[in-house]
Design an enzyme around this catalytic site. Sequence first.
Site, short mmCIF file in Angstrom:
data_model
loop_
_atom_site.label_atom_id
_atom_site.label_comp_id
_atom_site.label_asym_id
_atom_site.label_seq_id
_atom_site.Cartn_x
_atom_site.Cartn_y
_atom_site.Cartn_z
CB VAL A 175 -0.93 0.03 1.24
CG1 VAL A 175 -1.83 1.26 1.19
CG2 VAL A 175 -1.75 -1.25 1.31
CB CYS A 176 0.95 4.27 0.29
SG CYS A 176 1.36 6.03 0.19
CB THR A 177 5.77 4.84 0.53
OG1 THR A 177 5.30 4.81 1.88
CG2 THR A 177 5.48 6.20 -0.09
CB THR A 186 4.27 3.96 -5.23
OG1 THR A 186 4.33 4.31 -3.83
CG2 THR A 186 4.99 5.02 -6.04
#
Length: 353
Positions: free
Chosen positions: A113-115, A133
């Site tokens: 998730v995300c970074t 990302t």
Amino acid sequence: MMSKHPGTGSHTVTVFVFPGVRLLDVTGPIEVFTTANEFGGRYRVQIASQDGREVITSAGTRLGADVSVDEVQEPCDVLVIPGGPEWETLIKDDALLDVVRQLDENSRCTASVCTGAFLLAAAGLLNGRRATTHWRHAQELASRFPSVRVAPDAIFVQDGQMMTSAGVSAGIDLSLALVEDHYGAEVARSVAKDMVVFMQRPGGQSQFSVRSRAPHTHQQMLRRVLDSVAENPGANHTLTAMARRAGISVRHVTRLFYDEVGTTPARYVEQVRLEAAQGLLETGDDPMPVVARRTGFGSPESLRRAFVRHLGVTPGAFRATFRTAGRGREGSGVHVGAVVVEARVDDEELSAA
């Protein structure tokens, strides 16, 4: 997706947490999987930290762990690797990366998730794969890890057993796709309705800030041009007008845009105008001809073409979806549709070049 025939068996989800993890990266997916249990899903969710102790999230809240990494003995169906604001420090932590590799070896599907994508990339788990990302960090992911084929506008991407999602709340989109894969569209749709979210959100990450992605420039002549476009998107911003404003040649303006902004003047102007139009549609009631005129598109048709080309939705659909929360009307509902593996799959991938 991972399976072609949704079933009724149980699935284990392991969410790895660490100091400085972003809270919603963790709780968003957990909420999806546990809510699915109310509609026929059979998920067992466990939070694992490196030593089994609680961690302090980037929000300052305490987050308990159910097990330590070494206590995760049985294979899990889904491993969730969240991100955190201090990802640059995290990817230099060899012990942490070893833990990510250890957990991945025991997982049928690993999802960031995300970074969290930076942790997977630094651990060598995204080599040769497509990934995404947070839009703010997509170019950085491509630059630091050239073997990763970054899709900057995707909400989430699956490549083999690896899944990566865009920023923060996109982990919910990814998790809904997994619920559909495990238990079918009806269960996933029920979860989306219960959480009041989209099963398939319109558009990709391009619907979020363009001007905030533009790098700061020390070239004052270019700074004047960029500021003038941002301050009045509807003004005359032809290449000739911008060159006159900066007091330099057309060729020099074009070269400065390539070197400092990474795009052409025309594309930058269109992106800023698009962002300005999004703001008007989100917060106001101006008819489309007025929005088009105020933002420099000239006509509703030009506005529509730009929205479809960049965001994958019409201006009308964007307004209906992203209106200020306070403007909800009685009887309006959340539209849900089929889950997709990724949004805007035709977008160009970023490269380190």
